[in-house]
Design a protein around this motif. Structure first.
Motif, PDB file in Angstrom:
ATOM      1  N   PHE A 132       9.206   4.357  -3.428  1.00  6.17           N
ATOM      2  CA  PHE A 132      10.453   4.702  -4.113  1.00  6.17           C
ATOM      3  C   PHE A 132      11.553   3.742  -3.646  1.00  6.17           C
ATOM      4  O   PHE A 132      11.742   3.565  -2.444  1.00  6.17           O
ATOM      5  CB  PHE A 132      10.864   6.141  -3.777  1.00  6.17           C
ATOM      6  N   ILE A 133      12.292   3.187  -4.588  1.00  2.00           N
ATOM      7  CA  ILE A 133      13.368   2.250  -4.232  1.00  2.00           C
ATOM      8  C   ILE A 133      14.727   2.957  -4.211  1.00  2.00           C
ATOM      9  O   ILE A 133      15.417   2.988  -3.195  1.00  2.00           O
ATOM     10  CB  ILE A 133      13.429   1.075  -5.243  1.00  2.00           C
ATOM     11  N   GLY A 134      15.098   3.518  -5.351  1.00  2.00           N
ATOM     12  CA  GLY A 134      16.465   4.035  -5.527  1.00  2.00           C
ATOM     13  C   GLY A 134      16.855   5.109  -4.528  1.00  2.00           C
ATOM     14  O   GLY A 134      18.022   5.183  -4.125  1.00  2.00           O
ATOM     15  N   ARG A 135      15.895   5.924  -4.121  1.00  2.00           N
ATOM     16  CA  ARG A 135      16.279   7.017  -3.207  1.00  2.00           C
ATOM     17  C   ARG A 135      16.671   6.484  -1.835  1.00  2.00           C
ATOM     18  O   ARG A 135      17.394   7.154  -1.097  1.00  2.00           O
ATOM     19  CB  ARG A 135      15.166   8.055  -3.127  1.00  2.00           C
ATOM     20  N   PHE A 136      16.166   5.290  -1.478  1.00  2.00           N
ATOM     21  CA  PHE A 136      16.661   4.639  -0.257  1.00  2.00           C
ATOM     22  C   PHE A 136      18.092   4.169  -0.484  1.00  2.00           C
ATOM     23  O   PHE A 136      18.949   4.324   0.390  1.00  2.00           O
ATOM     24  CB  PHE A 136      15.780   3.437   0.108  1.00  2.00           C
ATOM     25  N   ASP A 137      18.319   3.570  -1.657  1.00  2.00           N
ATOM     26  CA  ASP A 137      19.676   3.098  -1.960  1.00  2.00           C
ATOM     27  C   ASP A 137      20.660   4.272  -1.920  1.00  2.00           C
ATOM     28  O   ASP A 137      21.797   4.113  -1.475  1.00  2.00           O
ATOM     29  CB  ASP A 137      19.715   2.420  -3.338  1.00  2.00           C
ATOM     30  N   TYR A 157      -4.786  -6.078   3.801  1.00  2.00           N
ATOM     31  CA  TYR A 157      -6.075  -5.422   4.062  1.00  2.00           C
ATOM     32  C   TYR A 157      -6.876  -5.228   2.785  1.00  2.00           C
ATOM     33  O   TYR A 157      -6.330  -5.163   1.695  1.00  2.00           O
ATOM     34  CB  TYR A 157      -5.839  -4.057   4.745  1.00  2.00           C
ATOM     35  N   ASP A 158      -8.193  -5.076   2.996  1.00  2.00           N
ATOM     36  CA  ASP A 158      -9.087  -4.746   1.877  1.00  2.00           C
ATOM     37  C   ASP A 158      -9.472  -3.275   2.040  1.00  2.00           C
ATOM     38  O   ASP A 158     -10.055  -2.888   3.052  1.00  2.00           O
ATOM     39  CB  ASP A 158     -10.329  -5.642   1.946  1.00  2.00           C
ATOM     40  N   PHE A 159      -9.131  -2.472   1.073  1.00  2.00           N
ATOM     41  CA  PHE A 159      -9.392  -1.034   1.174  1.00  2.00           C
ATOM     42  C   PHE A 159     -10.693  -0.633   0.489  1.00  2.00           C
ATOM     43  O   PHE A 159     -11.020   0.548   0.426  1.00  2.00           O
ATOM     44  CB  PHE A 159      -8.203  -0.250   0.606  1.00  2.00           C
ATOM     45  N   GLY A 160     -11.378  -1.626  -0.057  1.00  2.00           N
ATOM     46  CA  GLY A 160     -12.682  -1.351  -0.662  1.00  2.00           C
ATOM     47  C   GLY A 160     -12.601  -0.763  -2.054  1.00  2.00           C
ATOM     48  O   GLY A 160     -13.627  -0.401  -2.635  1.00  2.00           O
ATOM     49  N   HIS A 161     -11.413  -0.653  -2.592  1.00  2.00           N
ATOM     50  CA  HIS A 161     -11.251  -0.178  -3.971  1.00  2.00           C
ATOM     51  C   HIS A 161      -9.941  -0.770  -4.501  1.00  2.00           C
ATOM     52  O   HIS A 161      -9.064  -1.126  -3.707  1.00  2.00           O
ATOM     53  CB  HIS A 161     -11.225   1.366  -4.028  1.00  2.00           C
ATOM     54  N   PRO A 162      -9.816  -0.872  -5.835  1.00  2.00           N
ATOM     55  CA  PRO A 162      -8.576  -1.458  -6.371  1.00  2.00           C
ATOM     56  C   PRO A 162      -7.363  -0.561  -6.131  1.00  2.00           C
ATOM     57  O   PRO A 162      -7.466   0.674  -6.231  1.00  2.00           O
ATOM     58  CB  PRO A 162      -8.858  -1.591  -7.878  1.00  2.00           C
ATOM     59  N   ILE A 163      -6.257  -1.199  -5.781  1.00  2.00           N
ATOM     60  CA  ILE A 163      -4.996  -0.462  -5.559  1.00  2.00           C
ATOM     61  C   ILE A 163      -3.889  -1.203  -6.292  1.00  2.00           C
ATOM     62  O   ILE A 163      -3.812  -2.426  -6.201  1.00  2.00           O
ATOM     63  CB  ILE A 163      -4.638  -0.418  -4.061  1.00  2.00           C
ATOM     64  N   GLU A 164      -3.061  -0.485  -7.009  1.00  2.00           N
ATOM     65  CA  GLU A 164      -1.888  -1.100  -7.622  1.00  2.00           C
ATOM     66  C   GLU A 164      -0.635  -0.423  -7.101  1.00  2.00           C
ATOM     67  O   GLU A 164      -0.584   0.812  -6.958  1.00  2.00           O
ATOM     68  CB  GLU A 164      -1.973  -1.000  -9.144  1.00  2.00           C
ATOM     69  N   VAL A 165       0.371  -1.262  -6.806  1.00  2.00           N
ATOM     70  CA  VAL A 165       1.657  -0.742  -6.324  1.00  2.00           C
ATOM     71  C   VAL A 165       2.561  -0.503  -7.525  1.00  2.00           C
ATOM     72  O   VAL A 165       2.776  -1.408  -8.347  1.00  2.00           O
ATOM     73  CB  VAL A 165       2.324  -1.747  -5.358  1.00  2.00           C
ATOM     74  N   ILE A 166       3.062   0.727  -7.604  1.00  2.00           N
ATOM     75  CA  ILE A 166       4.022   1.079  -8.660  1.00  2.00           C
ATOM     76  C   ILE A 166       5.405   1.161  -8.021  1.00  2.00           C
ATOM     77  O   ILE A 166       5.666   2.071  -7.215  1.00  2.00           O
ATOM     78  CB  ILE A 166       3.695   2.444  -9.301  1.00  2.00           C
ATOM     79  N   ALA A 167       6.288   0.220  -8.347  1.00  2.00           N
ATOM     80  CA  ALA A 167       7.682   0.323  -7.892  1.00  2.00           C
ATOM     81  C   ALA A 167       8.321   1.470  -8.668  1.00  2.00           C
ATOM     82  O   ALA A 167       8.426   1.423  -9.898  1.00  2.00           O
ATOM     83  CB  ALA A 167       8.415  -0.987  -8.150  1.00  2.00           C
ATOM     84  N   ALA A 168       8.707   2.516  -7.943  1.00  2.00           N
ATOM     85  CA  ALA A 168       9.235   3.729  -8.588  1.00  2.00           C
ATOM     86  C   ALA A 168      10.663   3.997  -8.118  1.00  2.00           C
ATOM     87  O   ALA A 168      11.184   3.287  -7.253  1.00  2.00           O
ATOM     88  CB  ALA A 168       8.332   4.917  -8.268  1.00  2.00           C
ATOM     89  N   SER A 169      11.258   5.034  -8.706  1.00  2.00           N
ATOM     90  CA  SER A 169      12.662   5.349  -8.420  1.00  2.00           C
ATOM     91  C   SER A 169      13.521   4.108  -8.693  1.00  2.00           C
ATOM     92  O   SER A 169      14.334   3.689  -7.880  1.00  2.00           O
ATOM     93  CB  SER A 169      12.804   5.830  -6.967  1.00  2.00           C
TER      94      SER A 169
END
Ligand code: G3P
Length: 220
Positions: A132-137, A157-169
Motif C-alpha cells: 500500500f502506498i497512499g496509506r503511508f503518505d 529471491y526465487d520463491f518457486g512460483h510466480p509472484i506479481e507486485v500490485i502497487a495499491a492504495s
C-alpha cells in the motif's frame, strides 16, 4: 506494468474495459460498501465483475481465523475461474494462504506495509503481493520508498512460483509513474486516477491545433 481498477463500480469497470487497458480488478469491503452493496448480493456482484473483466478479480475475505478465511476463499473461488482471493497479511492469513496455494487457489496478500510482510506473503505462496502506498503518505511517510524496498527484496529471491507486485492504495498519477519506474508489475487504481493517467495538457492542446488546422484544410 498492467493496470487494474480498484473499485466495485460496474460502470467504471465496463468503461475501463472498453478502453482495452483493463487487466484486472481489485475490490475490498470498503469499495463494495461504497456501491451500496449488501451481503446477500456480494457473490453475484463479484460474478458480474468477472463477466466484464476476464483478468484476475480480487475479492477479499473478512474472517480473522484460518478456517474461516479458507471457507470464504473456496466459496469466492467457485464463483468464476478468474477470482483471486484477497487475504490480509497476518499470521492466520499466512496460514490460510499456504493451504489455498497448495490447493491451487490464487491469493492476493493485501495490507502489506513492510519488507518482511511482503517476503512472508511470498513464502506462504501468495500469487500477488499488494504493498500500500497512499496509506503511508496519510501518516507522512514515503509510501513509494516502502514500495521500492518491497520490490527490491522480492526480486532478490526465487520463491518457486510466480509472484506479481500490485502497487495499491494509489492516490495520484505520480504514484503510478514511480511504481512503473520501480518495476511494479501492476498498479491498481481508482477510476478517477485512470482517467487522469490518459490525459496531458499538451495532448489536449495538440488536439485543439489539429482540429483548427483541419478546419482550414476543409475551407481551403
Ligand atoms: O486495494 C485496496 C487499496 O488500494 C486501498 O486503497 O485508498 O483505501 O488506501 P486506499
Amino acid at each position: 506494468m498492467k493496470f487494474f481498477l480498484d473499485t466495485a463500480n460496474l460502470r467504471d469497470i465496463e468503461e475501463a474495459a472498453s478502453w482495452g487497458v483493463l487487466a484486472g480488478v481489485t475490490t475490498n469491503p470498503t469499495l463494495y460498501a461504497r456501491e451500496g452493496g449488501r451481503l446477500a448480493e456480494f457473490h453475484g456482484h463479484i460474478q458480474r465483475i468477472c463477466d466484464i473483466c476476464d483478468g484476475p478479480v480480487s475479492a477479499e475475505t473478512v474472517s480473522l481465523d484460518r478456517d474461516g478465511i479458507i471457507l470464504e476463499a473456496e466459496e469466492l473461488h467457485a464463483l468464476a475461474p478468474n477470482v483471486v482471493v484477497k487475504v490480509p497479511v497476518m499470521p492466520e492469513g499466512l496460514a490460510a494462504t499456504k493451504v489455498l496455494a497448495d490447493r491451487g487457489i490464487d491469493v492476493n496478500m493485501t495490507l502489506c506495509f513492510t519488507v518482511p510482510q511482503a517476503l512472508m506473503a511470498a513464502r506462504a505462496g501468495a500469487r500477488y503481493v499488494s504493498p500500500f502506498i497512499g496509506r503511508f503518505d496519510d501518516i507522512s511517510e514515503d509510501g513509494l520508498e516502502h514500495l521500492g524496498n518491497m520490490i527490491v527484496a522480492l526480486n532478490n529471491y526465487d520463491f518457486g512460483h510466480p509472484i506479481e507486485v500490485i502497487a495499491a492504495s494509489v492516490r495520484h498519477n505520480q504514484h503510478v509513474v514511480a511504481a512503473a519506474l520501480m518495476g511494479a508489475d501492476i498498479a491498481t487504481v481508482p477510476f478517477g486516477v485512470l482517467e487522469k493517467l490518459v490525459k496531458h495538457p499538451l495532448t489536449d492542446r495538440g488536439l485543439e491545433s489539429f482540429l483548427a488546422d483541419w478546419e482550414k484544410v476543409k475551407n481551403a
